[in-house]
Design a protein around this motif. Structure first.
Motif, PDB file in Angstrom:
ATOM      1  N   ARG A  12      -7.988   6.923  -6.653  1.00 38.48           N
ATOM      2  CA  ARG A  12      -7.467   7.832  -5.651  1.00 38.48           C
ATOM      3  C   ARG A  12      -7.683   9.270  -6.132  1.00 38.48           C
ATOM      4  O   ARG A  12      -7.268   9.653  -7.230  1.00 38.48           O
ATOM      5  CB  ARG A  12      -5.980   7.586  -5.426  1.00 38.48           C
ATOM      6  CG  ARG A  12      -5.284   8.616  -4.565  1.00 38.48           C
ATOM      7  CD  ARG A  12      -5.701   8.575  -3.108  1.00 38.48           C
ATOM      8  NE  ARG A  12      -5.627   9.899  -2.501  1.00 38.48           N
ATOM      9  CZ  ARG A  12      -5.660  10.125  -1.194  1.00 38.48           C
ATOM     10  NH1 ARG A  12      -5.778   9.122  -0.341  1.00 38.48           N
ATOM     11  NH2 ARG A  12      -5.608  11.338  -0.721  1.00 38.48           N
ATOM     12  N   PHE A  14      -7.375  13.467  -5.150  1.00 37.48           N
ATOM     13  CA  PHE A  14      -6.749  14.482  -4.303  1.00 37.48           C
ATOM     14  C   PHE A  14      -7.565  15.754  -4.454  1.00 37.48           C
ATOM     15  O   PHE A  14      -8.074  16.037  -5.542  1.00 37.48           O
ATOM     16  CB  PHE A  14      -5.314  14.768  -4.757  1.00 37.48           C
ATOM     17  CG  PHE A  14      -4.359  13.641  -4.483  1.00 37.48           C
ATOM     18  CD1 PHE A  14      -3.837  13.443  -3.210  1.00 37.48           C
ATOM     19  CD2 PHE A  14      -3.984  12.776  -5.495  1.00 37.48           C
ATOM     20  CE1 PHE A  14      -2.952  12.403  -2.958  1.00 37.48           C
ATOM     21  CE2 PHE A  14      -3.096  11.737  -5.249  1.00 37.48           C
ATOM     22  CZ  PHE A  14      -2.588  11.551  -3.975  1.00 37.48           C
ATOM     23  N   LYS A  55       2.568   4.315  -4.250  1.00 35.52           N
ATOM     24  CA  LYS A  55       2.395   4.759  -2.854  1.00 35.52           C
ATOM     25  C   LYS A  55       1.271   3.986  -2.173  1.00 35.52           C
ATOM     26  O   LYS A  55       1.353   3.661  -1.002  1.00 35.52           O
ATOM     27  CB  LYS A  55       2.103   6.264  -2.807  1.00 35.52           C
ATOM     28  CG  LYS A  55       3.353   7.107  -2.916  1.00 35.52           C
ATOM     29  CD  LYS A  55       3.010   8.570  -2.732  1.00 35.52           C
ATOM     30  CE  LYS A  55       4.242   9.447  -2.847  1.00 35.52           C
ATOM     31  NZ  LYS A  55       3.896  10.862  -2.890  1.00 35.52           N
ATOM     32  N   LEU A  61      -0.165   5.497   1.208  1.00 31.31           N
ATOM     33  CA  LEU A  61      -1.336   6.282   0.823  1.00 31.31           C
ATOM     34  C   LEU A  61      -2.538   5.349   0.784  1.00 31.31           C
ATOM     35  O   LEU A  61      -2.398   4.192   0.372  1.00 31.31           O
ATOM     36  CB  LEU A  61      -1.061   6.873  -0.569  1.00 31.31           C
ATOM     37  CG  LEU A  61      -2.047   7.847  -1.159  1.00 31.31           C
ATOM     38  CD1 LEU A  61      -2.052   9.142  -0.356  1.00 31.31           C
ATOM     39  CD2 LEU A  61      -1.656   8.179  -2.609  1.00 31.31           C
ATOM     40  N   LEU A  62      -3.672   5.870   1.220  1.00 34.00           N
ATOM     41  CA  LEU A  62      -4.873   5.035   1.164  1.00 34.00           C
ATOM     42  C   LEU A  62      -5.649   5.315  -0.117  1.00 34.00           C
ATOM     43  O   LEU A  62      -5.675   6.450  -0.587  1.00 34.00           O
ATOM     44  CB  LEU A  62      -5.763   5.342   2.373  1.00 34.00           C
ATOM     45  CG  LEU A  62      -5.287   4.780   3.706  1.00 34.00           C
ATOM     46  CD1 LEU A  62      -6.126   5.347   4.836  1.00 34.00           C
ATOM     47  CD2 LEU A  62      -5.342   3.271   3.719  1.00 34.00           C
TER      48      LEU A  62
END
Lengths: 333, 273, 288
Positions: A12, A14, A55, A61-62
């Protein structure tokens, strides 16, 4: 044993607002298999990626890449099948409405899961009793202390009887007794359940992870560094067993012990005031100790003290992560 | 939707509505902020007509518009923007985790405010009657009620569409929502018949369901209503049916789509945006 | 402490609060979007009244009526914005940013803090006001008649009027200290009080007598009438309640009512602050 959660190369990213066109990777290639019916710990410092993983698994959350299956369902497109069987509690966060009482807030959340009121109220009563919160059932939550609010939030996670429960730092901010009650409750809940219950627990507290988790992963900078039972982690990652031996130092040369078979590392220091030399041995197994004692005796020196050092999870953590969980440069080894 | 799903969502609606109902009971200051104060601008607009010696039906138009303000405000701030506060308090995360439709949460919010909104509507009409001497000449109670219900349905659906943006945005969506205050009061003809705007602007304003709802209700409730009609009542009712269906489908699509984007971009749980 | 030091300290509080207010007010959007949203609402309010006139009176609407409500609206932009800006401070700091307890225990002077926070809205109001006046002068039959001699009086009335709004904002803050957050209803509430009682869009003479008495104690009523007279350059007014009262007398009434309001605002704020502390609700959140 069935698998409750499976992740394959889960990552993941960001967007990093501080750096243009750069991503910050909160999780990187995480592959895990968490069996049903256990308490699985995620141990790591702040910003390690624990909450991001929770999450993703709890459908909030993906993932950017990779796959995560919860109870066999993909978090990406089968989240509607996951939500009825999971719940989540984040420690230190509020939930509910200040204007409602503790019991009303808990009832409200049960309704969102379609639980009939009678059944829900019975369950709420039981849980409030177990968590010593019965007296506050009819108190509005804006009148509760922080710890009590957290207890209520904790109960909210269990009141819907989820198959898989995510506990994100559940004892954060609780006093010692409340934290102990909480840990015991979770352990009993998993142990005594009629159908397998799985708890994914993130924590800062080594003791909590050691005491509660059947298995745990140490995570840092978004990567899983180790994944095993606490016992094995302590054994493997800390490097066997350690002994401290004190000997009267006059004419004693500790270097002759360094090359004995089974000694993986060795350090010594002179304790002038006591007239002793202190040697710390890391041994690959206990049998090397006999050889050390034999050697010292054969040189006609007397052993003043022998102490076996038990490795803790923290030792394993330090070895893997390179610093204490509490962080800080001074802690870096 | 299966029967189980339906029951689950109905339970969810009731539970979320309960929060508001209890809130009204336990926090009496709403009487000042949501009842007394909002009545004042409505009275002011009625005084504008009064100061011009306009026919009493014109004052009635203002009173009806004022009553609908309560509903519009409920949809804007009690439903659409409520997600903003839910996010800040951490409850939005929990709603997303629940196996219940987001629409059920929104309907629960709006229905929960129904009591205070209904009370405000009634008080507005009482003021119209007692202070301004408004007299109703209802052509058909059935159609008046049907128009009212249809308008509510369409406005709620539009509100749900607006709420979906709060799954992604915070303060920016909140500020943009304020554009739906005075500009909508103007475009939808809350205080004057929309016909006064002219047909092109009126047609554009008809996308806001309250525009046609108000126009139809004025025609059905006041003697001078038909003289100021924008479109025939039947046409307005048909358009309201179409708008309700369109906005409901739009809300369903947007809530799902924007939740997905929120999950992808990690914005569902982001606070202090 | 030297006067200079006190001034510096006060200026620092106002400056930082104004900076904070402006950030909270404007940093959510591109400046152009912010500008459009700032302007669109007052313009819409103006158009509501224009179309009400058009609907009720048709082309026969007199210029006197138009000028009356137009100037009322322009001044009201300041009333609304400054009052709304200040009255939202408690809700914002308490419920959204949850920082009120830290500000409350700091040695900051609340009055100065509120002045600072209201300043952002003052700027917003000034921009809206400029656009509204430009729209009125270009597309609507607005006629200015202000003489150069009237400018100082106008400036003085404007300053006193603004100060009175600020004190009213303090009263609203005091109220919100002990109240739950009620959506965005504050803006409606604020509008309501002045719309109905101060002759913003209709003459006070249209009100029942008991309401006219309330108007007489609110400084905004005087501020609006003084502004109308000075901007239009005539003492002729369509509002019967002001017939026979000179502009000087109105100025005196504006000054006296503002002083009374100042004293009341201090007492009321201190009382409500104590009440909030005794109830333990300084830092509560509503969210329901």
């Amino acid at each position: 044993m069935s698998i409750a959660i499976k992740t394959t190369d889960l990552s993941r990213a960001f967007a990093d607002s501080g750096a243009k066109d750069k991503n910050f990777w909160a999780l990187r290639d995480v592959s895990l298999e968490i069996p049903e019916g256990c308490i699985y710990g995620l141990l790591g410092p702040n910003g390690a990626g624990k909450t991001t993983l929770i999450k993703i698994l709890s459908t909030l959350l993906l993932p950017t890449a990779g796959e995560a299956l919860v109870a066999g369902y993909n978090v990406d497109n089968e989240y509607e099948k996951i939500r009825p069987i999971i719940n989540m509690v984040s420690g230190g966060e509020n939930c509910g409405y200040g204007i409602l009482t503790v019991a009303e807030n808990l009832w409200m959340f049960t309704q969102f899961y379609g639980i009939p009121t009678k059944q829900a109220m019975a369950k709420i009563k039981d849980l409030l009793e177990i968590m010593n919160l019965s007296e506050k059932a009819d108190t509005k939550i804006n009148k509760l202390s922080t710890g009590m609010r957290q207890k209520m939030n904790f109960i909210r996670g269990f009141v819907t009887d989820p198959k898989i429960l995510f506990l994100d730092e559940p004892t954060l901010g609780l006093d010692v007794n409340a934290a102990r009650e909480t840990r015991k409750f979770v352990t009993d809940w998993v142990k005594n359940a009629s159908e397998p219950k799985t708890v994914i627990l993130t924590t800062h507290y080594m003791q909590e992870a050691d005491e509660m988790c059947g298995k745990l992963a140490i995570i840092d900078h978004g990567r899983i560094l180790a994944n095993d039972t606490p016992k094995n982690l302590k054994k493997q990652e800390a490097g066997g067993v350690s002994y401290t031996i004190n000997v009267a130092y006059r004419d004693f040369d500790p270097q002759i012990l360094r090359t004995l078979p089974g000694v993986s590392s060795f350090a010594h220091s002179v304790l002038n005031e006591q007239g002793l030399i202190e040697m710390i041995f890391n041994l690959s197994d206990d049998s090397a100790l006999a050889r050390i004692i034999e050697k010292i005796n054969s040189l006609s020196f007397s052993i003043n003290n022998i102490q076996k050092k038990e490795f803790t999870l923290e030792d394993a953590f330090i070895k893997l992560v390179g610093r204490r969980l509490s962080g800080g440069e001074g802690d870096t080894l | 939707m299966s029967m189980n799903e339906l029951i689950k969502n109905l339970r969810g609606i009731w539970a979320r509505a309960y929060v508001r109902i209890v809130g009204v009971n336990r926090e009496p200051s709403w009487l000042i902020f949501e009842l007394f104060f909002p009545l004042l601008p409505i009275c002011s607009f009625a005084f504008v007509y009064k100061s011009m010696n306009a026919p009493s039906d014109y004052l009635g138009f203002v009173i009806l518009g004022g009553a609908m303000t309560a509903i519009w405000m409920n949809v804007l701030w009690g439903m659409a923007a409520q997600f903003f506060w839910e996010r800040e308090s951490g409850n939005l995360t929990l709603y997303m985790l629940c196996p219940m439709s987001t629409m059920a949460v929104l309907v629960g919010m709006a229905l929960g405010s129904g009591f205070s909104t209904f009370f405000r509507v009634i008080i507005t009409f009482m003021i119209g009657k007692l202070i301004f001497g408004i007299t109703l000449h209802v052509a058909s109670y059935f159609w008046l009620f049907a128009t009212f219900i249809l308008t509510i349905a369409a406005v709620f659906s539009l509100g749900m569409m607006m709420a979906s943006f709060f799954l992604l945005y915070g303060r920016d969506a909140w500020n943009i929502l304020t554009v739906f205050m005075e500009p909508v009061f103007f475009l939808s003809g809350f205080y004057f018949p929309v016909k006064t705007l002219g047909y092109p602007l009126g047609a554009l304003a008809s996308l806001i369901p309250i525009t046609l709802g108000l126009d139809a209700m004025r025609q059905l409730a006041f003697k001078l209503g038909p003289d100021t009609a924008f479109l025939p009542v039947k046409t307005e009712i048909l358009i309201l049916v179409a708008l309700s269906a369109l906005y409901l489908a739009g809300a369903k699509y947007l809530l799902k789509k924007l939740e997905y984007i929120g999950r992808r971009e990690g914005r569902l749980t982001l606070r202090w945006q | 402490m030297a006067v200079k030091d006190i001034y510096r300290r006060f200026a620092a509080i106002v400056k930082s609060a104004a900076w904070l207010g402006w950030q909270l007010e404007s940093n959510w959007a591109d400046p152009w979007i912010f500008a459009v949203i700032t302007i669109i609402r007052p313009l819409a309010s103006l158009f509501i009244i224009i179309f009400m006139f058009r609907f009720a009176l048709g082309p026969s609407a007199s210029a006197d009526f138009f000028n009356f409500f137009f100037i009322g609206n322009v001044i009201y932009l300041y009333v609304y914005n400054v009052l709304f800006g200040i009255s939202q401070v408690i809700f914002e700091d308490r419920e959204h940013y949850e920082v009120i307890k830290y500000i409350y225990i700091s040695p900051v002077n609340w009055y100065l803090y509120f002045i600072g926070r209201g300043f952002a809205r003052f700027i917003v109001a000034s921009v809206s006001c400029a656009v509204t006046i430009a729209a009125g002068a270009l597309f609507l039959p607005l006629k200015f008649g202000m003489s150069a001699a009237s400018v100082p009086t106008f400036a003085l009335s404007f300053a006193v009027g603004l100060v009175s709004i600020f004190f009213m904002g303090i009263i609203m803050c005091a109220l919100t200290l002990v109240m739950a957050r009620h959506g965005n209803m504050m803006s409606e509430s604020v509008s309501g009080i002045f719309f109905i009682s101060c002759g913003v869009i209709f003459p006070i003479s249209a009100l029942p007598e008991w309401l006219q008495k309330i108007s007489a104690v609110i400084p905004v009523s005087y501020w609006l009438e003084i502004s109308r007279r000075l901007i239009l350059g005539t003492d002729k007014t369509i509002d019967g309640v002001w017939h026979g009262i000179s502009t000087g007398a109105l100025m005196a009434r504006l000054g006296i009512s503002t002083v009374v309001l100042f004293i009341f605002s201090i007492l009321f704020f201190n009382y409500m602050s104590m009440l909030a502390r005794s109830k333990g609700i300084i830092d509560r959140t509503t969210s329901y």
